[in-house]
Design an enzyme around this catalytic site. Structure first.
Site, PDB file in Angstrom:
ATOM      1  N   GLY A 157       0.840  -1.198   0.000  1.00 43.47           N
ATOM      2  CA  GLY A 157       0.000   0.000   0.000  1.00 43.47           C
ATOM      3  C   GLY A 157       0.875   1.248   0.000  1.00 43.47           C
ATOM      4  O   GLY A 157       2.080   1.187  -0.276  1.00 43.47           O
ATOM      5  N   ARG A 158       0.240   2.378   0.366  1.00 48.55           N
ATOM      6  CA  ARG A 158       0.934   3.672   0.273  1.00 48.55           C
ATOM      7  C   ARG A 158       2.263   3.717   1.018  1.00 48.55           C
ATOM      8  O   ARG A 158       3.274   4.200   0.496  1.00 48.55           O
ATOM      9  CB  ARG A 158       0.028   4.785   0.840  1.00 48.55           C
ATOM     10  CG  ARG A 158      -1.102   5.200  -0.049  1.00 48.55           C
ATOM     11  CD  ARG A 158      -1.975   6.194   0.689  1.00 48.55           C
ATOM     12  NE  ARG A 158      -2.667   5.521   1.772  1.00 48.55           N
ATOM     13  CZ  ARG A 158      -3.977   5.290   1.799  1.00 48.55           C
ATOM     14  NH1 ARG A 158      -4.742   5.723   0.831  1.00 48.55           N
ATOM     15  NH2 ARG A 158      -4.531   4.644   2.809  1.00 48.55           N
ATOM     16  N   ARG A 242       1.300  -3.092  12.629  1.00 44.97           N
ATOM     17  CA  ARG A 242       0.587  -3.307  13.883  1.00 44.97           C
ATOM     18  C   ARG A 242       1.267  -4.453  14.623  1.00 44.97           C
ATOM     19  O   ARG A 242       1.717  -5.422  14.014  1.00 44.97           O
ATOM     20  CB  ARG A 242      -0.885  -3.675  13.628  1.00 44.97           C
ATOM     21  CG  ARG A 242      -1.765  -2.469  13.291  1.00 44.97           C
ATOM     22  CD  ARG A 242      -1.902  -1.510  14.488  1.00 44.97           C
ATOM     23  NE  ARG A 242      -2.707  -0.343  14.197  1.00 44.97           N
ATOM     24  CZ  ARG A 242      -2.243   0.853  13.816  1.00 44.97           C
ATOM     25  NH1 ARG A 242      -0.934   1.035  13.661  1.00 44.97           N
ATOM     26  NH2 ARG A 242      -3.059   1.856  13.617  1.00 44.97           N
ATOM     27  N   GLU A 271       0.266  -2.949  23.320  1.00 42.05           N
ATOM     28  CA  GLU A 271       0.924  -1.671  23.667  1.00 42.05           C
ATOM     29  C   GLU A 271       0.198  -1.007  24.823  1.00 42.05           C
ATOM     30  O   GLU A 271      -1.022  -1.116  24.917  1.00 42.05           O
ATOM     31  CB  GLU A 271       0.876  -0.726  22.449  1.00 42.05           C
ATOM     32  CG  GLU A 271       1.818  -1.120  21.359  1.00 42.05           C
ATOM     33  CD  GLU A 271       1.658  -0.252  20.105  1.00 42.05           C
ATOM     34  OE1 GLU A 271       1.166   0.881  20.204  1.00 42.05           O
ATOM     35  OE2 GLU A 271       2.028  -0.722  19.040  1.00 42.05           O
ATOM     36  N   HIS A 289       6.076   3.460  19.055  1.00 43.33           N
ATOM     37  CA  HIS A 289       5.027   3.772  18.080  1.00 43.33           C
ATOM     38  C   HIS A 289       5.142   5.233  17.591  1.00 43.33           C
ATOM     39  O   HIS A 289       4.241   6.042  17.782  1.00 43.33           O
ATOM     40  CB  HIS A 289       3.634   3.508  18.676  1.00 43.33           C
ATOM     41  CG  HIS A 289       2.581   3.254  17.635  1.00 43.33           C
ATOM     42  ND1 HIS A 289       1.504   2.421  17.849  1.00 43.33           N
ATOM     43  CD2 HIS A 289       2.439   3.722  16.365  1.00 43.33           C
ATOM     44  CE1 HIS A 289       0.741   2.397  16.760  1.00 43.33           C
ATOM     45  NE2 HIS A 289       1.282   3.174  15.852  1.00 43.33           N
ATOM     46  N   GLY A 291       5.833   6.117  14.321  1.00 44.52           N
ATOM     47  CA  GLY A 291       5.729   6.182  12.855  1.00 44.52           C
ATOM     48  C   GLY A 291       5.338   7.547  12.314  1.00 44.52           C
ATOM     49  O   GLY A 291       6.004   8.106  11.458  1.00 44.52           O
TER      50      GLY A 291
HETATM   51  C1  DGY Z   1      -1.845   5.088  12.508  1.00 48.75           C
HETATM   52  O1  DGY Z   1      -2.173   6.212  12.138  1.00 48.75           O
HETATM   53  O2  DGY Z   1      -2.522   4.089  12.301  1.00 48.75           O
HETATM   54  C2  DGY Z   1      -0.521   4.954  13.207  1.00 48.75           C
HETATM   55  O3  DGY Z   1      -0.305   3.738  13.747  1.00 48.75           O
HETATM   56  C3  DGY Z   1      -0.318   6.079  14.162  1.00 48.75           C
HETATM   57  O4  DGY Z   1       0.256   7.037  13.372  1.00 48.75           O
END
Ligand code: DGY
Length: 323
Positions: A157-158, A242, A271, A289, A291
């Protein structure tokens, strides 16, 4: 006419909270303390728009709120496995997320984890800060070269494609991937990315495996002990998707027995708990977490929620409708 009432479950960037307040009657969470399940249920009964985030479990019990005043769940984050979509649909709720705006930052973080794990950056920093460094020498902390290696993407994906772009054009990596949904025509070709028929094929061939599939029932423990066993002994696993996509017990075992060389993790099962076994391992890079955690991206995510609410309450289709 009174403005729609919006309840936000966690503290958002100030710029976004101010923008929300200009357009809606907003209840903010000044203390940033997570709402209890009962508080979330109560909120659904007294707002028009409920705005949780990926760490709030909006399950069937929460969504059984009576009376239910909320009409839209404007979730802050791209993932939506924290929301029971069937239950939301059954209650007639619209659900939106915040795609696109976090693509690059999440891909950047996957690159960070890959480079850190391969080049022993976390371990090296601890070594230096602990006063253990005695100076340069030819055999000190030799890691694994990244440039020119094979990057295997599980999901295309993106975010996976953004990582592929950075890894291929920046680091000369060969990209292979598996995704049950084929990418739009031309996308793989532009990245010289090659599709593989199964996840197993990707695992066998890649020097670095990066996970980019959604979380949830269908992908739970996709990376189990049997699949980890297919990876090369010198390979690294990167997870910014995830936590429950990986069987954490199996991962600890694989790392301990040298089935794979190392891992870079940003997400975990359960988490914010992180197993002590992982914390004790030097060949694992562990981030909390992060990202999407740049100021630019977190503001853009909030603005995307605002845009979805604005469209919905103007009687138009929200841009990022999931349900
Ligand atoms: C999301 O947006 O799903 C991330 O895990 C948090 O940025």
């Amino acid at each position: 006419m009174a403005s729609p009432k919006v309840i936000v479950t966690r503290k958002w960037p100030a710029q976004v909270e101010e923008a929300l307040q200009r357009e809606f009657d907003v209840e903010l969470n000044r203390t940033d303390t997570p709402l209890t399940p009962a508080e979330m249920k109560g909120a659904l009964g007294r707002c028009d728009a409920f705005c949780p985030t990926v760490s709030d479990s909006v399950n069937a019990e929460t969504l059984s709120a009576e009376p239910l005043r909320a009409k839209i769940i404007g979730s802050y984050g791209v993932g939506f496995n924290h929301i029971d979509l069937d239950a939301a649909r059954a209650r007639g709720l619209v659900v939106t997320n915040t795609p696109d705006v976090l693509t690059d930052c999440t891909a950047d973080l996957a690159m960070t984890l890959m480079l850190m794990a391969a080049r022993r950056a976390g371990e090296g920093e601890r070594h230096l800060r602990n006063g253990q460094w005695t100076g340069w020498r030819p055999t000190h902390m030799m890691g694994t070269k990244v440039t020119g290696k094979v990057l295997g993407l599980v999901g295309f994906g993106r975010i996976a494609r953004a990582m592929a772009d950075k890894a291929h054009h920046g680091f000369g990596m060969k990209i292979i991937f598996h995704d049950p949904v084929p990418p739009p025509a031309g996308v793989a070709g532009a990245l010289k990315a090659e599709s593989r028929p199964t996840v197993e094929d990707v695992l066998r061939e890649a020097d670095f495996v990066s996970l980019h599939c959604p979380g949830g029932r269908e992908t739970r423990h996709l990376l189990n002990s049997a699949r980890l066993g297919l990876m090369k002994a010198g390979a690294f696993l990167i997870n910014t998707a995830r936590g429950d996509v990986v069987d954490q017990v199996a991962l600890v075992d694989a790392l301990r027995r040298g089935v794979i060389a190392g891992a870079g993790l940003d997400v975990y099962e359960g988490e914010p708990r992180v197993p002590a076994d992982l914390i004790g391992m030097e060949n694992v890079v562990l981030l909390p977490h992060l990202g999407s955690a740049s100021t630019e991206t977190r503001v853009a995510m909030g603005m995307r929620v605002l845009e979805n609410l604005r469209l919905y309450f103007a009687g138009k289709p929200p841009r990022d409708r999931v349900v």
